[in-house]
Design a protein around this motif. Structure first.
Motif, PDB file in Angstrom:
ATOM      1  N   PRO A 105       8.806   6.464  -4.513  1.00 61.44           N
ATOM      2  CA  PRO A 105       9.154   7.767  -5.095  1.00 61.44           C
ATOM      3  C   PRO A 105       8.488   8.060  -6.435  1.00 61.44           C
ATOM      4  N   ARG A 106       8.447   7.068  -7.298  1.00 58.11           N
ATOM      5  CA  ARG A 106       7.967   7.319  -8.671  1.00 58.11           C
ATOM      6  C   ARG A 106       7.686   5.986  -9.349  1.00 58.11           C
ATOM      7  N   VAL A 107       7.050   6.059 -10.520  1.00 54.77           N
ATOM      8  CA  VAL A 107       6.729   4.839 -11.266  1.00 54.77           C
ATOM      9  C   VAL A 107       7.978   4.005 -11.513  1.00 54.77           C
ATOM     10  N   ALA A 108       9.081   4.675 -11.844  1.00 49.67           N
ATOM     11  CA  ALA A 108      10.319   3.960 -12.157  1.00 49.67           C
ATOM     12  C   ALA A 108      10.856   3.172 -10.962  1.00 49.67           C
ATOM     13  N   ALA A 109      10.374   3.473  -9.776  1.00 50.69           N
ATOM     14  CA  ALA A 109      10.835   2.768  -8.574  1.00 50.69           C
ATOM     15  C   ALA A 109       9.886   1.645  -8.168  1.00 50.69           C
ATOM     16  N   THR A 110       8.823   1.415  -8.936  1.00 49.85           N
ATOM     17  CA  THR A 110       7.887   0.358  -8.571  1.00 49.85           C
ATOM     18  C   THR A 110       8.438  -1.001  -9.001  1.00 49.85           C
ATOM     19  N   THR A 111       7.894  -2.041  -8.395  1.00 48.30           N
ATOM     20  CA  THR A 111       8.280  -3.408  -8.732  1.00 48.30           C
ATOM     21  C   THR A 111       7.020  -4.212  -9.021  1.00 48.30           C
ATOM     22  N   ALA A 112       7.208  -5.455  -9.383  1.00 49.64           N
ATOM     23  CA  ALA A 112       6.058  -6.323  -9.650  1.00 49.64           C
ATOM     24  C   ALA A 112       5.146  -6.417  -8.432  1.00 49.64           C
TER      25      ALA A 112
ATOM     26  N   LEU B 179      -1.323  -2.326  -6.414  1.00 49.07           N
ATOM     27  CA  LEU B 179      -1.423  -0.956  -5.889  1.00 49.07           C
ATOM     28  C   LEU B 179      -1.540   0.046  -7.044  1.00 49.07           C
ATOM     29  N   LEU B 180      -0.752  -0.146  -8.091  1.00 48.45           N
ATOM     30  CA  LEU B 180      -0.827   0.758  -9.246  1.00 48.45           C
ATOM     31  C   LEU B 180      -2.223   0.711  -9.867  1.00 48.45           C
ATOM     32  N   GLY B 181      -2.776  -0.479  -9.992  1.00 50.28           N
ATOM     33  CA  GLY B 181      -4.137  -0.603 -10.513  1.00 50.28           C
ATOM     34  C   GLY B 181      -5.144   0.076  -9.608  1.00 50.28           C
ATOM     35  N   HIS B 182      -4.924  -0.033  -8.322  1.00 46.27           N
ATOM     36  CA  HIS B 182      -5.835   0.586  -7.355  1.00 46.27           C
ATOM     37  C   HIS B 182      -5.827   2.107  -7.491  1.00 46.27           C
ATOM     38  N   LEU B 183      -4.666   2.684  -7.722  1.00 42.61           N
ATOM     39  CA  LEU B 183      -4.578   4.149  -7.876  1.00 42.61           C
ATOM     40  C   LEU B 183      -5.368   4.606  -9.099  1.00 42.61           C
ATOM     41  N   ILE B 184      -5.244   3.886 -10.212  1.00 40.88           N
ATOM     42  CA  ILE B 184      -5.976   4.265 -11.430  1.00 40.88           C
ATOM     43  C   ILE B 184      -7.474   4.052 -11.233  1.00 40.88           C
TER      44      ILE B 184
END
Ligand code: AMP
Length: 113
Positions: free
Chosen positions: A47-54, A59-64
């Protein structure tokens, strides 16, 4: 919770897709706020950044990283660009499927409203 972005991933509704790989999809925002306004979204329903986990770090790095590659493809590396992730009601989030906004092609103001 599935959103309109999951329907775009599934090709159930149209979008101007500019990039896709196993982990993410990128398409033009339907209501652009700058000459270039692309959304980069994970295929995983987060849903959002606040719902991400370790577990989501890579994946977060891949998006950037994908966003900066698209910025280069759009000719924005020298002029500059902005990446935005809205989170929750006060953050201005309207679609609860994590997405990175890539904005460029004009001088953007700061601070945001
Ligand atoms: P946010 O306010 O950060 O949740 O951003 C959601 C973004 O999704 C907005 O900029 C909308 O214009 C965009 N949007 C909503 N529906 C669509 C759609 N069907 N295709 C492309 N962009 C969309």
């Amino acid at each position: 919770m599935s959103t309109i972005f999951s329907k775009i991933i599934a090709r159930e509704i149209p979008a101007r897709i500019v990039y896709e790989d196993d982990l993410c999809l990128a398409f033009h925002d339907v209501n652009p706020q700058a000459p270039t306004h692309i959304l980069i979204i994970p295929k995983k329903e987060i849903p959002r950044v606040a719902a991400t986990t370790a577990e989501d770090k890579a994946l977060l790095g891949h998006l950037i990283h994908t966003a900066q590659t698209l910025a280069k493809n759009q000719g924005l590396h020298d002029s500059g660009f902005r990446l935005v992730i809205n989170n929750g009601p006060d953050g201005g989030e309207s679609v609860p499927h994590l997405h990175v906004h890539l904005l460029g092609g004009r001088a953007l103001q700061w601070p945001p409203g």
